[in-house]
Design a protein around this motif. Sequence first.
Motif, mmCIF file in Angstrom:
data_model
loop_
_atom_site.group_PDB
_atom_site.id
_atom_site.type_symbol
_atom_site.label_atom_id
_atom_site.label_comp_id
_atom_site.label_asym_id
_atom_site.label_seq_id
_atom_site.Cartn_x
_atom_site.Cartn_y
_atom_site.Cartn_z
ATOM 1 N N ARG A 185 0.812 -1.252 -0.075
ATOM 2 C CA ARG A 185 -0.071 0.111 0.137
ATOM 3 C C ARG A 185 0.825 1.235 -0.017
ATOM 4 O O ARG A 185 0.343 2.449 -0.455
ATOM 5 C CB ARG A 185 -1.001 -0.162 1.241
ATOM 6 N N GLY A 186 2.092 1.152 0.497
ATOM 7 C CA GLY A 186 2.854 2.253 0.511
ATOM 8 C C GLY A 186 3.960 2.423 -0.523
ATOM 9 O O GLY A 186 4.948 3.223 -0.508
ATOM 10 N N ILE A 187 3.848 1.629 -1.587
ATOM 11 C CA ILE A 187 5.066 1.727 -2.626
ATOM 12 C C ILE A 187 4.335 2.084 -4.085
ATOM 13 O O ILE A 187 3.298 1.588 -4.308
ATOM 14 C CB ILE A 187 5.547 0.217 -2.581
ATOM 15 N N ALA A 188 5.019 2.849 -4.866
ATOM 16 C CA ALA A 188 4.462 3.210 -5.978
ATOM 17 C C ALA A 188 5.798 3.376 -6.978
ATOM 18 O O ALA A 188 6.840 3.563 -6.577
ATOM 19 C CB ALA A 188 3.553 4.513 -6.041
ATOM 20 N N ALA A 189 5.484 3.195 -8.457
ATOM 21 C CA ALA A 189 6.381 3.145 -9.314
ATOM 22 C C ALA A 189 6.006 3.565 -10.681
ATOM 23 O O ALA A 189 4.671 3.225 -10.794
ATOM 24 C CB ALA A 189 7.473 2.029 -9.274
ATOM 25 N N ILE A 190 6.610 4.297 -11.443
ATOM 26 C CA ILE A 190 6.190 4.220 -13.066
ATOM 27 C C ILE A 190 7.120 3.260 -13.528
ATOM 28 O O ILE A 190 8.109 2.972 -13.445
ATOM 29 C CB ILE A 190 6.587 5.635 -13.755
ATOM 30 N N VAL A 191 6.593 2.202 -14.345
ATOM 31 C CA VAL A 191 7.111 1.166 -15.104
ATOM 32 C C VAL A 191 7.028 1.488 -16.518
ATOM 33 O O VAL A 191 6.202 1.740 -16.875
ATOM 34 C CB VAL A 191 6.492 -0.121 -14.570
ATOM 35 N N GLU A 192 8.235 1.131 -17.190
ATOM 36 C CA GLU A 192 8.467 0.966 -18.630
ATOM 37 C C GLU A 192 8.787 -0.234 -19.346
ATOM 38 O O GLU A 192 9.616 -0.573 -18.836
ATOM 39 C CB GLU A 192 9.185 2.099 -19.390
ATOM 40 N N TYR A 193 7.925 -0.761 -19.999
ATOM 41 C CA TYR A 193 8.043 -2.142 -20.627
ATOM 42 C C TYR A 193 8.674 -1.980 -22.019
ATOM 43 O O TYR A 193 8.071 -1.207 -22.971
ATOM 44 C CB TYR A 193 6.661 -2.971 -20.617
ATOM 45 N N ASP A 194 9.569 -2.737 -22.122
ATOM 46 C CA ASP A 194 10.360 -2.656 -23.700
ATOM 47 C C ASP A 194 10.116 -3.996 -24.341
ATOM 48 O O ASP A 194 10.419 -5.014 -23.893
ATOM 49 C CB ASP A 194 11.799 -2.542 -23.399
ATOM 50 N N ALA A 209 0.974 7.621 -7.623
ATOM 51 C CA ALA A 209 1.051 8.082 -9.144
ATOM 52 C C ALA A 209 -0.115 7.941 -10.041
ATOM 53 O O ALA A 209 -0.770 6.895 -9.740
ATOM 54 C CB ALA A 209 2.253 7.723 -9.920
ATOM 55 N N GLY A 210 -0.513 8.972 -10.548
ATOM 56 C CA GLY A 210 -1.515 8.922 -11.744
ATOM 57 C C GLY A 210 -0.918 8.416 -13.060
ATOM 58 O O GLY A 210 0.172 8.037 -13.076
ATOM 59 N N GLU A 211 -2.065 8.225 -13.993
ATOM 60 C CA GLU A 211 -1.489 7.693 -15.212
ATOM 61 C C GLU A 211 -0.331 8.408 -15.957
ATOM 62 O O GLU A 211 -0.549 9.760 -15.860
ATOM 63 C CB GLU A 211 -2.722 7.757 -16.092
ATOM 64 N N LEU A 229 4.727 12.377 -17.956
ATOM 65 C CA LEU A 229 4.285 13.430 -17.061
ATOM 66 C C LEU A 229 3.155 12.553 -16.307
ATOM 67 O O LEU A 229 2.287 11.591 -16.954
ATOM 68 C CB LEU A 229 3.599 14.500 -17.891
ATOM 69 N N THR A 230 3.243 12.717 -14.912
ATOM 70 C CA THR A 230 2.281 12.181 -13.967
ATOM 71 C C THR A 230 2.204 13.042 -12.845
ATOM 72 O O THR A 230 3.035 13.784 -12.187
ATOM 73 C CB THR A 230 2.916 10.749 -13.510
ATOM 74 N N ILE A 231 1.047 13.014 -12.195
ATOM 75 C CA ILE A 231 1.030 13.840 -10.950
ATOM 76 C C ILE A 231 0.837 12.777 -9.911
ATOM 77 O O ILE A 231 0.104 11.833 -9.826
ATOM 78 C CB ILE A 231 -0.616 14.464 -10.942
ATOM 79 N N THR A 232 1.862 13.089 -8.695
ATOM 80 C CA THR A 232 1.789 12.408 -7.492
ATOM 81 C C THR A 232 1.329 12.913 -6.416
ATOM 82 O O THR A 232 1.336 14.112 -6.197
ATOM 83 C CB THR A 232 3.519 12.127 -7.399
ATOM 84 N N THR A 233 0.759 12.113 -5.670
ATOM 85 C CA THR A 233 -0.235 12.499 -4.497
ATOM 86 C C THR A 233 0.490 11.661 -3.376
ATOM 87 O O THR A 233 0.270 10.634 -3.306
ATOM 88 C CB THR A 233 -1.677 12.347 -4.951
ATOM 89 N N ARG A 234 0.593 12.285 -2.314
ATOM 90 C CA ARG A 234 1.041 11.665 -0.901
ATOM 91 C C ARG A 234 -0.349 11.482 -0.109
ATOM 92 O O ARG A 234 -1.307 12.260 -0.487
ATOM 93 C CB ARG A 234 1.835 12.836 -0.150
ATOM 94 N N VAL A 258 7.400 19.701 -10.287
ATOM 95 C CA VAL A 258 6.717 21.073 -9.974
ATOM 96 C C VAL A 258 5.731 20.936 -8.926
ATOM 97 O O VAL A 258 4.540 20.034 -9.025
ATOM 98 C CB VAL A 258 5.856 21.602 -11.252
ATOM 99 N N THR A 259 5.827 21.602 -7.693
ATOM 100 C CA THR A 259 4.989 21.266 -6.437
ATOM 101 C C THR A 259 3.717 22.425 -6.794
ATOM 102 O O THR A 259 3.767 23.505 -7.165
ATOM 103 C CB THR A 259 5.639 21.918 -5.094
ATOM 104 N N LEU A 260 2.544 21.616 -6.824
ATOM 105 C CA LEU A 260 1.258 22.274 -7.105
ATOM 106 C C LEU A 260 0.772 22.968 -5.935
ATOM 107 O O LEU A 260 1.298 22.662 -4.803
ATOM 108 C CB LEU A 260 0.208 21.064 -7.371
ATOM 109 N N PRO A 261 -0.008 24.103 -5.940
ATOM 110 C CA PRO A 261 -0.380 24.945 -4.959
ATOM 111 C C PRO A 261 -1.211 23.850 -3.747
ATOM 112 O O PRO A 261 -1.387 24.536 -2.680
ATOM 113 C CB PRO A 261 -1.494 25.809 -5.550
ATOM 114 N N ARG A 262 -1.750 22.846 -4.099
ATOM 115 C CA ARG A 262 -2.494 22.043 -3.024
ATOM 116 C C ARG A 262 -2.540 20.748 -3.433
ATOM 117 O O ARG A 262 -1.940 20.076 -4.650
ATOM 118 C CB ARG A 262 -4.176 22.484 -2.764
ATOM 119 N N GLY A 263 -3.006 19.743 -2.477
ATOM 120 C CA GLY A 263 -3.117 18.277 -3.138
ATOM 121 C C GLY A 263 -4.082 18.031 -3.914
ATOM 122 O O GLY A 263 -5.136 18.625 -3.840
ATOM 123 N N VAL A 264 -3.774 16.942 -4.886
ATOM 124 C CA VAL A 264 -4.768 16.783 -5.950
ATOM 125 C C VAL A 264 -5.155 15.272 -5.833
ATOM 126 O O VAL A 264 -4.284 14.467 -5.796
ATOM 127 C CB VAL A 264 -4.162 16.923 -7.362
#
Length: 275
Positions: A185-194, A209-211, A229-234, A258-264
């Motif tokens: 539940r606490g681990i995330a990553a972006i994966v690239e398959y070749d 991370a978002g899409e 590009l992805t939006i990450t949310t704590r 880029v830190t956004l003004p608020r949580g998304v």
Amino acid sequence: MSAGIPGAGPSKTHDFAITDRHAVFLDLPVTFRFDLVGQGMPDAWDDGCAARIGIMELDRPGHVRWLGIDPCYVLHVGSAHTDAPGRIVLDGARYSAADTVAMWSRLGGATPATPATPAADAAALGVARLHRWTLDPATGSVTETARDDRPVEFPTLDDRLVGRASRYLHAVSDGADAPSAAEARGIAAIVEYDDATGAADTHPLDAAAGEAVFVPAQDGTAEDDGWLLTITTRRDGSASQLLVLDAADLAGPAVAAVTLPRGVPAGFHRSWIED
């Protein structure tokens, strides 16, 4: 031109794929149930529904040939293309029966009778895994192959290659290397398959991370010339970040954060549109 496609029942068809020659439809054992309206998501696994993939030639709207597959559910397809022998190659994030029930419960839906396969450990999260189906319109045969055993969702590719062969596919992992469901539940990553080498590179994250959306470089020549590009949310609700990764060096440091003004709130889909 429009054409109706008869279905076996009220299955939840969330996504479909195209190639240069076909539309590819998913008719799978998650169905809409009126008796669950008001209890969250009114969708449930139905053991009485067969799992099948429909292939329709683009110049023959409404004429669909259905090919049976092993029971599963797919929310999001990744890529599809027609290979040299004329077969349809489809990648998607595949949920098993147990994973589907767990996923629906995690999203706030009702949990109907769970299939006999127990959901344990990481499966209790209701996670999908990247899977490939190769469908042969000439023979009606289907080959199913697991491409990876890590939990992933939201597979994406370069939008310019939708319906055509692509080397790279990207996905979001939530618990790729966790030994248990609790740790996943606490681990995330972006994966690239070749697809050329079979390798899978990752960019580990400390937030959900978002899409991941691929943005091609203006003068790029290789398929991975560009950025993800992805939006990450704590999970504590603090400010989110727009993360920019080098698609050709995914394991390397981020190009920008880029830190956004608020949580998304963690979302689902987005597209890059040129100005």
